[in-house]
Design an enzyme around this catalytic site. Structure first.
Site, PDB file in Angstrom:
ATOM      1  N   CYS A 263       0.838  -1.204   0.000  1.00  0.00           N
ATOM      2  CA  CYS A 263       0.000   0.000   0.000  1.00  0.00           C
ATOM      3  C   CYS A 263       0.873   1.256   0.000  1.00  0.00           C
ATOM      4  O   CYS A 263       1.539   1.549   0.997  1.00  0.00           O
ATOM      5  CB  CYS A 263      -0.900  -0.038   1.229  1.00  0.00           C
ATOM      6  SG  CYS A 263      -1.758   1.498   1.601  1.00  0.00           S
TER       7      CYS A 263
ATOM      8  N   CYS B  36       0.199   3.770   2.734  1.00  0.00           N
ATOM      9  CA  CYS B  36       0.699   3.244   4.013  1.00  0.00           C
ATOM     10  C   CYS B  36       2.192   3.537   4.146  1.00  0.00           C
ATOM     11  O   CYS B  36       2.669   3.910   5.222  1.00  0.00           O
ATOM     12  CB  CYS B  36       0.460   1.743   4.111  1.00  0.00           C
ATOM     13  SG  CYS B  36      -1.275   1.264   4.054  1.00  0.00           S
TER      14      CYS B  36
END
Length: 164
Positions: free
Chosen positions: A90, A93
């Site tokens: 991600c 993230c």
């Protein structure tokens, strides 16, 4: 998810090669809009995947709690913990990692930052109804008190934690 993306990329690469080698020199006139859209998506995914692979994972600050199925209840009890639900694939993230490191280095007293890798601990993500990542959930004495989705600034997070 990564295997599915790789499979899609392989299929699209094959489709492009077929178009290039078998179609007339002006392939875009004989290619449908759907195929052109898929080719554009393929190019975008290929670029995004290359950029993501070149983005290094940031090492967690020493004050960040690594949360698991086994220690989650204990680590969130009797304190304030901002828990980051994340995954290595991600990109947002990965962008949050340095922000959370800075936050963890500044927190004092009974406030902490914790992280849950949803690839390893899917059950925790399911229990806490995490639908997208990054999701940050603030726990006070083991109970969820606030939730944030997406990229947030350190100042925003400090302000929200100070309210608890």
């Amino acid at each position: 998810m990564e295997r599915l993306t790789d499979l899609f990329l392989i299929i699209m690469e094959s489709k492009i090669k077929i178009l290039l080698y078998t179609e007339s020199p002006n392939i875009f006139h004989s290619t449908s809009k759907k195929e052109l859209t898929l080719i554009a998506l393929f190019a975008f995914l290929l670029i995004a995947k290359a950029k993501l692979k070149n983005t290094l994972l940031v090492v967690d600050h020493k004050n960040i709690l690594t949360l698991t199925d086994q220690n989650f209840q204990h680590q969130t009890k009797n304190k304030i913990v901002l828990v980051d639900f994340w995954a290595a694939w991600c990109a947002p993230c990965r962008m949050m990692a340095p922000i959370l490191n800075d936050l963890a280095s500044e927190l004092t007293g009974n406030s902490y930052v914790g992280k849950v890798n949803i690839e390893q601990y899917q059950s925790l993500a399911q229990i806490h109804k995490v639908r997208s990542i990054p999701t940050l959930i603030a726990f006070k004495n083991g109970t969820e008190v606030n939730r944030f989705v997406g990229i947030k600034t350190k100042d925003f997070l400090l302000k929200e934690l100070s309210k608890l």
